[in-house]
Design a protein around this motif. Structure first.
Motif, PDB file in Angstrom:
ATOM      1  N   LYS A  14      61.680  57.314  70.937  1.00 35.74           N
ATOM      2  CA  LYS A  14      61.063  56.300  71.819  1.00 35.74           C
ATOM      3  C   LYS A  14      61.181  54.909  71.196  1.00 35.74           C
ATOM      4  O   LYS A  14      61.429  53.920  71.892  1.00 35.74           O
ATOM      5  CB  LYS A  14      59.584  56.626  72.051  1.00 35.74           C
ATOM      6  N   GLU A  15      60.973  54.839  69.882  1.00 40.05           N
ATOM      7  CA  GLU A  15      61.013  53.526  69.213  1.00 40.05           C
ATOM      8  C   GLU A  15      62.435  52.974  69.162  1.00 40.05           C
ATOM      9  O   GLU A  15      62.626  51.765  69.101  1.00 40.05           O
ATOM     10  CB  GLU A  15      60.378  53.625  67.816  1.00 40.05           C
ATOM     11  N   ILE A  16      63.401  53.872  69.181  1.00 39.26           N
ATOM     12  CA  ILE A  16      64.802  53.424  69.262  1.00 39.26           C
ATOM     13  C   ILE A  16      65.057  52.901  70.672  1.00 39.26           C
ATOM     14  O   ILE A  16      65.583  51.801  70.873  1.00 39.26           O
ATOM     15  CB  ILE A  16      65.763  54.596  68.934  1.00 39.26           C
ATOM     16  N   GLN A  17      64.654  53.699  71.665  1.00 37.31           N
ATOM     17  CA  GLN A  17      64.928  53.332  73.075  1.00 37.31           C
ATOM     18  C   GLN A  17      64.242  52.038  73.479  1.00 37.31           C
ATOM     19  O   GLN A  17      64.790  51.242  74.239  1.00 37.31           O
ATOM     20  CB  GLN A  17      64.464  54.478  74.002  1.00 37.31           C
ATOM     21  N   GLY A  27      63.606  49.537  71.625  1.00 34.69           N
ATOM     22  CA  GLY A  27      64.091  48.386  70.859  1.00 34.69           C
ATOM     23  C   GLY A  27      63.185  48.042  69.688  1.00 34.69           C
ATOM     24  O   GLY A  27      63.465  47.109  68.931  1.00 34.69           O
ATOM     25  N   LYS A  28      62.079  48.816  69.507  1.00 34.84           N
ATOM     26  CA  LYS A  28      61.132  48.526  68.414  1.00 34.84           C
ATOM     27  C   LYS A  28      61.817  48.672  67.047  1.00 34.84           C
ATOM     28  O   LYS A  28      61.690  47.811  66.177  1.00 34.84           O
ATOM     29  CB  LYS A  28      59.936  49.490  68.512  1.00 34.84           C
ATOM     30  N   PHE A  29      62.568  49.755  66.885  1.00 37.20           N
ATOM     31  CA  PHE A  29      63.249  49.957  65.602  1.00 37.20           C
ATOM     32  C   PHE A  29      64.213  48.805  65.317  1.00 37.20           C
ATOM     33  O   PHE A  29      64.225  48.245  64.207  1.00 37.20           O
ATOM     34  CB  PHE A  29      63.998  51.303  65.569  1.00 37.20           C
ATOM     35  N   ALA A  30      65.002  48.423  66.316  1.00 34.84           N
ATOM     36  CA  ALA A  30      66.003  47.353  66.122  1.00 34.84           C
ATOM     37  C   ALA A  30      65.314  46.046  65.755  1.00 34.84           C
ATOM     38  O   ALA A  30      65.754  45.328  64.848  1.00 34.84           O
ATOM     39  CB  ALA A  30      66.831  47.185  67.394  1.00 34.84           C
ATOM     40  N   LYS A  31      64.204  45.743  66.452  1.00 33.46           N
ATOM     41  CA  LYS A  31      63.474  44.496  66.202  1.00 33.46           C
ATOM     42  C   LYS A  31      62.964  44.466  64.760  1.00 33.46           C
ATOM     43  O   LYS A  31      63.105  43.465  64.051  1.00 33.46           O
ATOM     44  CB  LYS A  31      62.297  44.421  67.191  1.00 33.46           C
ATOM     45  N   GLU A  32      62.390  45.582  64.334  1.00 29.81           N
ATOM     46  CA  GLU A  32      61.842  45.643  62.968  1.00 29.81           C
ATOM     47  C   GLU A  32      62.945  45.575  61.907  1.00 29.81           C
ATOM     48  O   GLU A  32      62.767  44.975  60.854  1.00 29.81           O
ATOM     49  CB  GLU A  32      61.003  46.920  62.796  1.00 29.81           C
ATOM     50  N   TRP A  33      64.072  46.174  62.216  1.00 34.12           N
ATOM     51  CA  TRP A  33      65.191  46.185  61.254  1.00 34.12           C
ATOM     52  C   TRP A  33      65.789  44.776  61.117  1.00 34.12           C
ATOM     53  O   TRP A  33      66.059  44.316  60.020  1.00 34.12           O
ATOM     54  CB  TRP A  33      66.219  47.217  61.704  1.00 34.12           C
ATOM     55  N   THR A  73      71.762  57.575  70.295  1.00 29.61           N
ATOM     56  CA  THR A  73      71.924  58.893  69.671  1.00 29.61           C
ATOM     57  C   THR A  73      72.306  58.747  68.200  1.00 29.61           C
ATOM     58  O   THR A  73      71.862  59.527  67.350  1.00 29.61           O
ATOM     59  CB  THR A  73      72.986  59.748  70.390  1.00 29.61           C
ATOM     60  N   ASP A  74      73.114  57.752  67.878  1.00 29.25           N
ATOM     61  CA  ASP A  74      73.531  57.548  66.485  1.00 29.25           C
ATOM     62  C   ASP A  74      72.315  57.220  65.610  1.00 29.25           C
ATOM     63  O   ASP A  74      72.132  57.800  64.539  1.00 29.25           O
ATOM     64  CB  ASP A  74      74.558  56.410  66.421  1.00 29.25           C
ATOM     65  N   LEU A  75      71.471  56.302  66.098  1.00 32.93           N
ATOM     66  CA  LEU A  75      70.279  55.934  65.322  1.00 32.93           C
ATOM     67  C   LEU A  75      69.352  57.139  65.183  1.00 32.93           C
ATOM     68  O   LEU A  75      68.819  57.414  64.102  1.00 32.93           O
ATOM     69  CB  LEU A  75      69.545  54.759  65.992  1.00 32.93           C
ATOM     70  N   PHE A  76      69.191  57.886  66.280  1.00 33.52           N
ATOM     71  CA  PHE A  76      68.332  59.065  66.239  1.00 33.52           C
ATOM     72  C   PHE A  76      68.854  60.081  65.217  1.00 33.52           C
ATOM     73  O   PHE A  76      68.099  60.581  64.378  1.00 33.52           O
ATOM     74  CB  PHE A  76      68.238  59.712  67.629  1.00 33.52           C
ATOM     75  N   GLY A  77      70.125  60.367  65.274  1.00 33.09           N
ATOM     76  CA  GLY A  77      70.713  61.369  64.370  1.00 33.09           C
ATOM     77  C   GLY A  77      70.542  60.977  62.922  1.00 33.09           C
ATOM     78  O   GLY A  77      70.093  61.777  62.094  1.00 33.09           O
ATOM     79  N   ALA A  81      56.614  72.349  65.404  1.00 32.78           N
ATOM     80  CA  ALA A  81      56.525  71.508  66.605  1.00 32.78           C
ATOM     81  C   ALA A  81      56.079  70.083  66.283  1.00 32.78           C
ATOM     82  O   ALA A  81      56.427  69.136  66.994  1.00 32.78           O
ATOM     83  CB  ALA A  81      55.565  72.146  67.611  1.00 32.78           C
ATOM     84  N   SER A  82      55.306  69.930  65.191  1.00 30.02           N
ATOM     85  CA  SER A  82      54.839  68.575  64.865  1.00 30.02           C
ATOM     86  C   SER A  82      56.019  67.693  64.440  1.00 30.02           C
ATOM     87  O   SER A  82      56.029  66.489  64.679  1.00 30.02           O
ATOM     88  CB  SER A  82      53.782  68.627  63.747  1.00 30.02           C
ATOM     89  N   VAL A  83      57.019  68.306  63.820  1.00 32.30           N
ATOM     90  CA  VAL A  83      58.219  67.545  63.438  1.00 32.30           C
ATOM     91  C   VAL A  83      58.927  67.071  64.708  1.00 32.30           C
ATOM     92  O   VAL A  83      59.350  65.916  64.818  1.00 32.30           O
ATOM     93  CB  VAL A  83      59.164  68.401  62.567  1.00 32.30           C
ATOM     94  N   LYS A  84      59.032  67.967  65.677  1.00 30.39           N
ATOM     95  CA  LYS A  84      59.706  67.612  66.936  1.00 30.39           C
ATOM     96  C   LYS A  84      58.967  66.457  67.629  1.00 30.39           C
ATOM     97  O   LYS A  84      59.597  65.549  68.167  1.00 30.39           O
ATOM     98  CB  LYS A  84      59.740  68.852  67.828  1.00 30.39           C
ATOM     99  N   LYS A  85      57.626  66.505  67.568  1.00 29.58           N
ATOM    100  CA  LYS A  85      56.832  65.415  68.180  1.00 29.58           C
ATOM    101  C   LYS A  85      57.164  64.083  67.518  1.00 29.58           C
ATOM    102  O   LYS A  85      57.326  63.064  68.182  1.00 29.58           O
ATOM    103  CB  LYS A  85      55.335  65.680  67.979  1.00 29.58           C
ATOM    104  N   ARG A  86      57.250  64.091  66.186  1.00 30.70           N
ATOM    105  CA  ARG A  86      57.556  62.832  65.483  1.00 30.70           C
ATOM    106  C   ARG A  86      58.998  62.397  65.737  1.00 30.70           C
ATOM    107  O   ARG A  86      59.297  61.206  65.780  1.00 30.70           O
ATOM    108  CB  ARG A  86      57.266  62.968  63.975  1.00 30.70           C
ATOM    109  N   MET A  87      59.882  63.370  65.941  1.00 28.71           N
ATOM    110  CA  MET A  87      61.258  63.014  66.311  1.00 28.71           C
ATOM    111  C   MET A  87      61.262  62.304  67.676  1.00 28.71           C
ATOM    112  O   MET A  87      61.978  61.321  67.872  1.00 28.71           O
ATOM    113  CB  MET A  87      62.144  64.264  66.400  1.00 28.71           C
ATOM    114  N   GLN A  88      60.451  62.829  68.591  1.00 28.76           N
ATOM    115  CA  GLN A  88      60.387  62.209  69.926  1.00 28.76           C
ATOM    116  C   GLN A  88      59.853  60.782  69.840  1.00 28.76           C
ATOM    117  O   GLN A  88      60.296  59.883  70.547  1.00 28.76           O
ATOM    118  CB  GLN A  88      59.530  63.071  70.874  1.00 28.76           C
ATOM    119  N   LYS A  89      58.892  60.582  68.910  1.00 29.59           N
ATOM    120  CA  LYS A  89      58.338  59.230  68.719  1.00 29.59           C
ATOM    121  C   LYS A  89      59.426  58.297  68.160  1.00 29.59           C
ATOM    122  O   LYS A  89      59.579  57.160  68.618  1.00 29.59           O
ATOM    123  CB  LYS A  89      57.142  59.297  67.762  1.00 29.59           C
ATOM    124  N   ALA A  90      60.190  58.808  67.199  1.00 32.19           N
ATOM    125  CA  ALA A  90      61.275  57.990  66.629  1.00 32.19           C
ATOM    126  C   ALA A  90      62.283  57.619  67.722  1.00 32.19           C
ATOM    127  O   ALA A  90      62.746  56.476  67.797  1.00 32.19           O
ATOM    128  CB  ALA A  90      61.965  58.745  65.495  1.00 32.19           C
TER     129      ALA A  90
END
Ligand SMILES: NC(=O)c1ccc[n+]([C@@H]2O[C@H](COP(=O)([O-])OP(=O)(O)OC[C@H]3O[C@@H](n4cnc5c(N)ncnc54)[C@H](OP(=O)(O)O)[C@@H]3O)[C@@H](O)[C@H]2O)c1
Ligand SMILES: [Mg+2]
Length: 340
Positions: A280-283, A285-291, A190-194, A269-278
Motif C-alpha cells: 500500500k505504501e508503495i502504491q 507513493g509514500k515509500f517514494a516520497k520518503e526515499w 512489483t519491483d519495489l515490493f519484491g 499471516a502477520s507477515v502477509k499483513k505487513r507485506m500488504q501494508k508495504a
C-alpha cells in the motif's frame, strides 16, 4: 490469459545497428548493459560526471567515456543507468537540454517516470528494459551464453519504440531467457515490493534472525553461517531450477516435514499483513516520497543502517569462511565493478 513471452526470434538487433547508444552511469546495471551490447556488436558510449570513479573502469573496458550531457547529445538511444533518486537532477542539468525529437530514453526501473520525478516531452520516446536480476548477474549470464529474463515497457513512442526495447533486450541477453511486456506502473510497484519484502529485505532479515537465534543459543557462528546463509543458495538454486515441489524432491523427509509444518508458523499471516501494508505504501507513493526525502537529507539513515549491517557478526564470519573456499571470487563490496 498467460502473458506473451518474447524470445530471440521476436527481436531484431538491426534496429540498433548504425545507431549510437549511450549508457549514463557505469554501475551495476550500466556496466552490464554496456558490455553486453558491445559484445552483441553495437556501438556504445558511456556518459559520466566529472570526477566519477567509474571513468577509469569504463575506459579500461574499452569504452569511449564522455561527459553526461555530451553522451545525450550524441546518442539516439540513451539509457539512464543512474541511481533512481539522482535521475531528476541529472535529467534537469544534463539530459533535458540535450534531448531532441525522436531520441529514446531507456530506463531499467520505472521509479522516476512513474513517480514523476522526471517528466519527458512527448516527442521523445520513453521505454524500459528491466532485467529481473542484479547487473553483475546480467553480465555473468551473458558471458556464459545465458540471459536474465527482462521486462520491457513503452511509456511514449508506440510500436517503433517497442522494437527498440526488444532489440536492446536482445542485445543484453534478455530474450535468451524470455521477455515480458509490462507498463511502468506495474514494473515499479512489483519491483519495489519484491525487493523490500522477499528478495532483499525479507531475505536478509530472515537470514540475520536465524543466525542470531543460533549464536545467541550458544552454537558456533560458523555453524550458524553455513546453516542460515551459505546453504540458502543451494536451496534457492533448486527452487529456481525446479520450483518449490522440485526443491522438496531433493531434501529429506524430515526437512520436508519441518518445511511444511514449521515454516508457515514462522512466516505467518502477520507477515502477509505487513507485506500488504508495504505494498500500500508503495502504491500510494509514500515509500517514494520518503526515499526521495532521505536522499535530499544526505542519506543519513540509509548510510547508518547499511553501516550497522556491515558490522553484523554474520559478515565477519562469512568473510573468513568464504576465504577458505578457493572458488569464491575475491570480491570486496568496495569497487565491485572493477573486481568483476
Ligand atoms: N542494481 C541492479 O542490479 C538493478 C536491477 C534492476 C534495475 N536497476 C535500476 O538501474 C538503475 C541504475 O541502478 P544501479 O544499481 O545500476 O546504480 P549504481 O550501481 O549505483 O550506479 C550508478 C552509476 O551512475 C553514476 N552516476 C551518478 N550520477 C551520475 C550523473 N549525474 N551522470 C552520470 N553518471 C552518474 C555513478 O557514478 P560512480 O561510479 O562515480 O558512483 C555510477 O556509475 C536504477 O534505475 C535501478 O533501479 C538496478
Ligand atoms: Mg529495484
Amino acid at each position: 490469459m498467460p502473458a506473451k513471452v518474447y524470445s530471440d526470434k521476436d527481436a531484431d538487433l538491426g534496429v540498433l545497428k548504425n545507431k549510437t547508444l549511450a549508457v549514463l552511469g557505469f554501475g551495476s546495471q550500466g556496466h552490464a548493459h554496456a558490455l553486453n551490447l558491445k559484445d552483441s556488436g553495437l556501438t556504445v558510449i558511456i556518459g559520466l560526471y566529472e570526477g566519477s570513479k567509474s571513468i577509469a573502469v569504463a575506459r579500461e573496458k574499452g569504452f569511449e567515456v564522455v561527459p553526461t550531457a555530451e553522451a545525450v547529445k550524441r546518442a539516439d538511444v540513451i539509457m539512464v543507468a543512474l541511481p533512481d533518486t539522482k535521475q531528476a537532477a541529472a535529467y534537469a542539468k544534463d539530459i533535458a537540454p540535450n534531448l531532441t525529437k525522436g531520441k529514446t530514453l531507456l530506463f531499467s526501473h520505472g521509479f522516476a517516470i512513474h513517480f514523476k520525478t522526471v517528466v519527458v516531452p512527448k516527442n521523445v520516446n520513453v521505454i524500459m528494459v528491466a532485467p529481473k536480476g542484479p547487473g553483475h548477474i546480467v553480465r555473468r549470464q551473458y558471458t556464459e551464453g545465458k540471459g536474465v529474463p527482462a521486462l520491457i515497457a513503452v511509456h511514449q513512442g508506440g510500436t517503433a519504440a517497442k522494437k527498440v526495447a526488444l532489440a536492446w533486450a536482445k542485445g543484453i541477453g534478455g530474450t535468451r531467457a524470455g521477455v515480458i511486456e509490462t507498463d511502468f506502473k506495474e514494473e515499479t510497484e512489483t519491483d519495489l515490493f519484491g525487493e523490500q519484502t522477499v528478495l532483499c529485505g525479507g531475505c536478509t532479515a530472515l537470514v540475520k534472525a536465524g543466525y542470531e537465534v543460533l549464536v545467541e543459543a550458544g552454537y558456533s557462528p560458523e555453524m550458524a553461517y553455513f546453516e542460515c546463509l551459505h546453504e540458502l543458495k543451494l536451496i534457492v538454486d533448486l527452487m529456481n531450477e525446479k520450483g518449490i515441489a522440485g526443491m522438496r524432491f531433493s531434501i529429506s523427509e524430515t526437512a520436508k516435514w519441518g518445511d511444511v509444518s514449521v515454516g508457515p508458523k514462522i512466516i505467518d499471516a502477520s507477515v502477509k499483513k505487513r507485506m500488504q501494508k508495504a505494498l500500500k505504501e508503495i502504491q500510494s507513493g509514500k515509500f517514494a516520497k520518503e526515499w526521495v526525502a532521505e536522499y535530499k537529507g544526505g542519506y543519513k539513515k540509509y548510510n547508518a543502517l547499511l553501516k550497522a549491517d556491515e558490522n553484523h557478526g554474520i559478515e565477519k564470519t562469512g568473510e573468513r569462511l568464504r576465504g577458505l573456499m578457493p572458488w569464491m571470487p575475491k570480491r570486496s563490496i568496495k569497487g565491485v565493478q572493477a573486481a568483476y
